[in-house]
Design a protein around this motif. Structure first.
Motif, PDB file in Angstrom:
ATOM      1  N   PRO A   5     -11.118  35.031  29.894  1.00 54.44           N
ATOM      2  CA  PRO A   5     -10.566  35.988  30.857  1.00 54.44           C
ATOM      3  C   PRO A   5     -10.249  35.322  32.192  1.00 54.44           C
ATOM      4  O   PRO A   5     -10.688  34.200  32.456  1.00 54.44           O
ATOM      5  CB  PRO A   5     -11.678  37.018  31.005  1.00 54.44           C
ATOM      6  CG  PRO A   5     -12.922  36.313  30.624  1.00 54.44           C
ATOM      7  CD  PRO A   5     -12.529  35.235  29.644  1.00 54.44           C
ATOM      8  N   PRO A   6      -9.512  36.023  33.059  1.00 55.38           N
ATOM      9  CA  PRO A   6      -9.184  35.475  34.374  1.00 55.38           C
ATOM     10  C   PRO A   6     -10.412  35.420  35.283  1.00 55.38           C
ATOM     11  O   PRO A   6     -11.445  36.011  34.982  1.00 55.38           O
ATOM     12  CB  PRO A   6      -8.144  36.442  34.922  1.00 55.38           C
ATOM     13  CG  PRO A   6      -8.392  37.719  34.202  1.00 55.38           C
ATOM     14  CD  PRO A   6      -8.935  37.339  32.838  1.00 55.38           C
ATOM     15  N   VAL A   7     -10.255  34.740  36.408  1.00 55.77           N
ATOM     16  CA  VAL A   7     -11.343  34.614  37.373  1.00 55.77           C
ATOM     17  C   VAL A   7     -11.555  35.929  38.106  1.00 55.77           C
ATOM     18  O   VAL A   7     -10.750  36.850  38.023  1.00 55.77           O
ATOM     19  CB  VAL A   7     -11.062  33.479  38.379  1.00 55.77           C
ATOM     20  CG1 VAL A   7     -11.046  32.130  37.680  1.00 55.77           C
ATOM     21  CG2 VAL A   7      -9.777  33.725  39.134  1.00 55.77           C
ATOM     22  N   ASN A  75     -17.915  48.976  23.647  1.00 58.42           N
ATOM     23  CA  ASN A  75     -17.199  48.403  22.507  1.00 58.42           C
ATOM     24  C   ASN A  75     -15.851  49.111  22.409  1.00 58.42           C
ATOM     25  O   ASN A  75     -15.799  50.321  22.217  1.00 58.42           O
ATOM     26  CB  ASN A  75     -17.991  48.594  21.212  1.00 58.42           C
ATOM     27  CG  ASN A  75     -17.307  47.998  19.999  1.00 58.42           C
ATOM     28  OD1 ASN A  75     -16.167  47.540  20.054  1.00 58.42           O
ATOM     29  ND2 ASN A  75     -18.006  48.013  18.879  1.00 58.42           N
ATOM     30  N   ALA A  76     -14.772  48.335  22.536  1.00 57.87           N
ATOM     31  CA  ALA A  76     -13.421  48.900  22.495  1.00 57.87           C
ATOM     32  C   ALA A  76     -12.619  48.392  21.302  1.00 57.87           C
ATOM     33  O   ALA A  76     -11.436  48.687  21.193  1.00 57.87           O
ATOM     34  CB  ALA A  76     -12.682  48.558  23.787  1.00 57.87           C
ATOM     35  N   ASN A  77     -13.247  47.649  20.406  1.00 58.01           N
ATOM     36  CA  ASN A  77     -12.500  47.078  19.288  1.00 58.01           C
ATOM     37  C   ASN A  77     -11.955  48.145  18.341  1.00 58.01           C
ATOM     38  O   ASN A  77     -12.550  49.204  18.177  1.00 58.01           O
ATOM     39  CB  ASN A  77     -13.367  46.097  18.495  1.00 58.01           C
ATOM     40  CG  ASN A  77     -13.369  44.723  19.109  1.00 58.01           C
ATOM     41  OD1 ASN A  77     -12.682  44.449  20.090  1.00 58.01           O
ATOM     42  ND2 ASN A  77     -14.152  43.826  18.522  1.00 58.01           N
ATOM     43  N   CYS A 115     -11.949  39.760  26.221  1.00 57.68           N
ATOM     44  CA  CYS A 115     -12.697  39.191  25.106  1.00 57.68           C
ATOM     45  C   CYS A 115     -14.074  39.832  25.008  1.00 57.68           C
ATOM     46  O   CYS A 115     -14.487  40.597  25.865  1.00 57.68           O
ATOM     47  CB  CYS A 115     -12.826  37.677  25.268  1.00 57.68           C
ATOM     48  SG  CYS A 115     -13.750  37.153  26.738  1.00 57.68           S
ATOM     49  N   THR A 116     -14.764  39.478  23.923  1.00 61.78           N
ATOM     50  CA  THR A 116     -16.167  39.858  23.773  1.00 61.78           C
ATOM     51  C   THR A 116     -16.967  38.565  23.635  1.00 61.78           C
ATOM     52  O   THR A 116     -16.642  37.764  22.757  1.00 61.78           O
ATOM     53  CB  THR A 116     -16.382  40.767  22.541  1.00 61.78           C
ATOM     54  OG1 THR A 116     -15.930  40.112  21.366  1.00 61.78           O
ATOM     55  CG2 THR A 116     -15.635  42.079  22.699  1.00 61.78           C
ATOM     56  N   SER A 174     -11.100  37.657  21.079  1.00 62.00           N
ATOM     57  CA  SER A 174     -10.223  38.601  21.769  1.00 62.00           C
ATOM     58  C   SER A 174     -10.621  40.036  21.427  1.00 62.00           C
ATOM     59  O   SER A 174     -11.138  40.307  20.344  1.00 62.00           O
ATOM     60  CB  SER A 174      -8.767  38.359  21.378  1.00 62.00           C
ATOM     61  OG  SER A 174      -8.585  38.641  20.004  1.00 62.00           O
ATOM     62  N   ILE A 175     -10.395  40.944  22.373  1.00 61.59           N
ATOM     63  CA  ILE A 175     -10.545  42.366  22.071  1.00 61.59           C
ATOM     64  C   ILE A 175      -9.583  42.659  20.923  1.00 61.59           C
ATOM     65  O   ILE A 175      -8.444  42.189  20.901  1.00 61.59           O
ATOM     66  CB  ILE A 175     -10.177  43.242  23.293  1.00 61.59           C
ATOM     67  CG1 ILE A 175     -11.106  42.944  24.469  1.00 61.59           C
ATOM     68  CG2 ILE A 175     -10.155  44.724  22.920  1.00 61.59           C
ATOM     69  CD1 ILE A 175     -12.406  43.672  24.504  1.00 61.59           C
TER      70      ILE A 175
END
Length: 180
Positions: A5-7, A75-77, A115-116, A174-175
């Motif tokens: 992921p981004p900063v 959890n969004a998967n 991501c997870t 990745s999600i």
């Protein structure tokens, strides 16, 4: 595929939500806020990165709760494509924090989750202060005695309201987005 992921976008405000949890309740962000900060984690059941850090994740969550930091996992998967991440399978987990289901994926998108695991650490004013990793173990479950990046950053946030300037992004699967 591993995603980073981004900063941290310092002081970005946490989006509100109301999501069902594995304990049968529905929680809003306000319900979960800690006196000294809040940690919102995007995780899932099947990701090898999450599985490899689960014990450390629970340890750090408990330690942060003792510092007045609220902790929640989401959890969004896409459970249709990844049945291990279904709500029924989420309910088999026994976490010391609420585990929420973002079936619509609206909240994951609002947070910009990539991501997870993906960690969002907020101060008491709900300004983002940490968007880094748990530690340097990655998928190596046997890695021990590593600096506790997430815990130390959130401890600093709890004590000062500000996160560390230098942060190393999380890495994970990745999600699993639904196909429209």
């Amino acid at each position: 595929m591993a995603v980073t992921p981004p900063v941290c976008d310092f002081n970005w405000q946490a989006p509100e939500f109301a999501l069902p949890a594995t304990d049968g309740k529905t929680y809003s962000l306000n319900d979960l806020r800690g006196e000294n900060g809040t940690l919102v984690m995007f995780i899932c059941n099947h990701c090898p990165y999450v599985i490899s850090i689960m014990d450390k994740l629970v340890r750090d969550a408990l330690d942060l709760q003792n510092l007045g930091v609220g902790v929640v996992a989401i959890n969004a998967n896409d459970a249709d494509a990844y049945p291990d991440d279904s709500f029924a399978n989420m309910q088999k987990q026994d976490f010391p924090f609420p585990y929420l289901h973002d079936e619509s994926q609206v909240i994951a998108r609002a947070y910009g989750a990539q991501c997870t695991p993906d960690f969002f650490g907020f101060n008491a004013a709900m300004g983002l202060q940490y968007r880094g990793r748990l530690d340097s173990s990655g998928r190596n479950a046997d890695a021990a005695d590593l600096p506790r990046d997430l815990y130390l950053a959130m401890k600093q946030v709890a004590e000062t309201g500000a996160g560390p300037a230098d942060q190393i992004p999380s890495m994970g699967c990745s999600i699993k987005w639904k196909i429209a």
